[in-house]
Design a protein around this motif. Structure first.
Motif, PDB file in Angstrom:
ATOM      1  N   GLU A  64     -11.838  14.859 -19.624  1.00 50.00           N
ATOM      2  CA  GLU A  64     -10.740  15.479 -18.865  1.00 50.00           C
ATOM      3  C   GLU A  64      -9.395  14.861 -19.233  1.00 50.00           C
ATOM      4  O   GLU A  64      -8.380  15.566 -19.326  1.00 50.00           O
ATOM      5  N   GLN A  65      -9.366  13.551 -19.450  1.00 46.90           N
ATOM      6  CA  GLN A  65      -8.128  12.881 -19.842  1.00 46.90           C
ATOM      7  C   GLN A  65      -7.662  13.353 -21.218  1.00 46.90           C
ATOM      8  O   GLN A  65      -6.463  13.560 -21.434  1.00 46.90           O
ATOM      9  N   LYS A 119     -11.431  14.552 -28.802  1.00 44.14           N
ATOM     10  CA  LYS A 119     -12.040  15.473 -27.842  1.00 44.14           C
ATOM     11  C   LYS A 119     -13.249  16.167 -28.460  1.00 44.14           C
ATOM     12  O   LYS A 119     -14.306  16.275 -27.822  1.00 44.14           O
ATOM     13  N   LYS A 174     -14.642  12.035 -17.008  1.00 43.35           N
ATOM     14  CA  LYS A 174     -13.227  11.657 -16.860  1.00 43.35           C
ATOM     15  C   LYS A 174     -12.532  11.520 -18.202  1.00 43.35           C
ATOM     16  O   LYS A 174     -11.402  11.961 -18.367  1.00 43.35           O
ATOM     17  N   GLN A 231      -8.305  16.296 -22.504  1.00 45.54           N
ATOM     18  CA  GLN A 231      -7.818  17.661 -22.317  1.00 45.54           C
ATOM     19  C   GLN A 231      -6.415  17.659 -21.728  1.00 45.54           C
ATOM     20  O   GLN A 231      -5.540  18.405 -22.166  1.00 45.54           O
ATOM     21  N   SER A 232      -6.188  16.787 -20.767  1.00 46.76           N
ATOM     22  CA  SER A 232      -4.865  16.673 -20.146  1.00 46.76           C
ATOM     23  C   SER A 232      -3.818  16.213 -21.171  1.00 46.76           C
ATOM     24  O   SER A 232      -2.702  16.753 -21.214  1.00 46.76           O
ATOM     25  N   MET A 233      -4.193  15.229 -21.993  1.00 47.14           N
ATOM     26  CA  MET A 233      -3.269  14.739 -23.011  1.00 47.14           C
ATOM     27  C   MET A 233      -2.977  15.829 -24.044  1.00 47.14           C
ATOM     28  O   MET A 233      -1.834  15.981 -24.486  1.00 47.14           O
ATOM     29  N   GLU A 234      -3.994  16.597 -24.411  1.00 47.79           N
ATOM     30  CA  GLU A 234      -3.802  17.693 -25.366  1.00 47.79           C
ATOM     31  C   GLU A 234      -2.815  18.720 -24.810  1.00 47.79           C
ATOM     32  O   GLU A 234      -1.887  19.137 -25.513  1.00 47.79           O
ATOM     33  N   ASP A 235      -2.986  19.092 -23.557  1.00 50.59           N
ATOM     34  CA  ASP A 235      -2.074  20.069 -22.929  1.00 50.59           C
ATOM     35  C   ASP A 235      -0.648  19.528 -22.864  1.00 50.59           C
ATOM     36  O   ASP A 235       0.315  20.242 -23.165  1.00 50.59           O
ATOM     37  N   LYS A 236      -0.522  18.263 -22.502  1.00 48.43           N
ATOM     38  CA  LYS A 236       0.808  17.636 -22.398  1.00 48.43           C
ATOM     39  C   LYS A 236       1.507  17.596 -23.756  1.00 48.43           C
ATOM     40  O   LYS A 236       2.686  17.949 -23.863  1.00 48.43           O
TER      41      LYS A 236
END
Length: 179
Positions: free
Chosen positions: A147-148, A122, A144, A150-155
């Motif tokens: 954003e993916q 990232k 995208k 960032q989403s993976m980091e949060d998960k």
């Protein structure tokens, strides 16, 4: 010194360390249980798909261990307040934790390494945006991918927090009389 004492002093034990307390007495000190970094590294490498790391692994010049230890070192920073065990008790020269980890803790650390890997990706993408500009970046790759990541980091953050809570709440030493 008789022959038996000479044998004890001359032999190199494989799992124990000899400690001489005075010239007539040799005591064999038991090696503490530990977990090798390799156990965690294998789990981490099986959880990612990276051409960069595969290329580093092909060189086989020790660089892969340095990269993996970097991810591990950064990942361990998230376990400063981990109560169940002292995960920060490591020996980088021997490539091991000075405590014995459960398989669940190894998986937890591998996920934390993956989190560091995602953060690294990232950060690289954010630098790319700054280097080539927002409009050119959007035309080339779009947001995208960022954003993916960032989403993976949060998960991964949530998964690791849940895993830590499960270990700590399942530990009678942590809960004390409430268990």
């Amino acid at each position: 010194m008789d022959n038996e004492e000479e044998k004890v002093v001359d032999e190199q034990p494989t799992t124990n360390e000899e400690v001489t307390t005075d010239e007539n007495e040799t005591v064999v000190e038991e090696e503490k249980p530990h977990t090798s970094f390799e156990e965690v590294f294998k789990l981490f490498l099986n959880s990612i798909d990276s051409y960069e790391i595969a290329a580093i692994a092909k060189n086989d010049d020790g660089e892969l261990d340095e990269v993996l230890q970097g991810f591990l070192s950064n990942a361990l920073g998230g376990f400063v307040n981990y109560i169940a065990k002292d995960l920060l008790d490591v020996d980088y020269e021997k490539g091991q934790f000075n405590v014995e980890l459960t398989r669940y803790e190894e998986i937890m650390l591998a996920k934390a390494m993956k989190l560091e890997w995602v953060r690294n990706k990232k950060y690289s993408e954010e630098l790319m945006v700054k280097a080539i500009g927002d409009r050119d970046y959007a035309a080339q790759q779009g947001y995208k991918y960022l954003e993916q990541l960032q989403s993976m980091e949060d998960k991964l953050n949530k998964e690791i927090q849940i895993m830590v809570q499960r270990v700590e709440f399942g530990n009678p030493e942590v809960l004390g009389e409430m268990a």
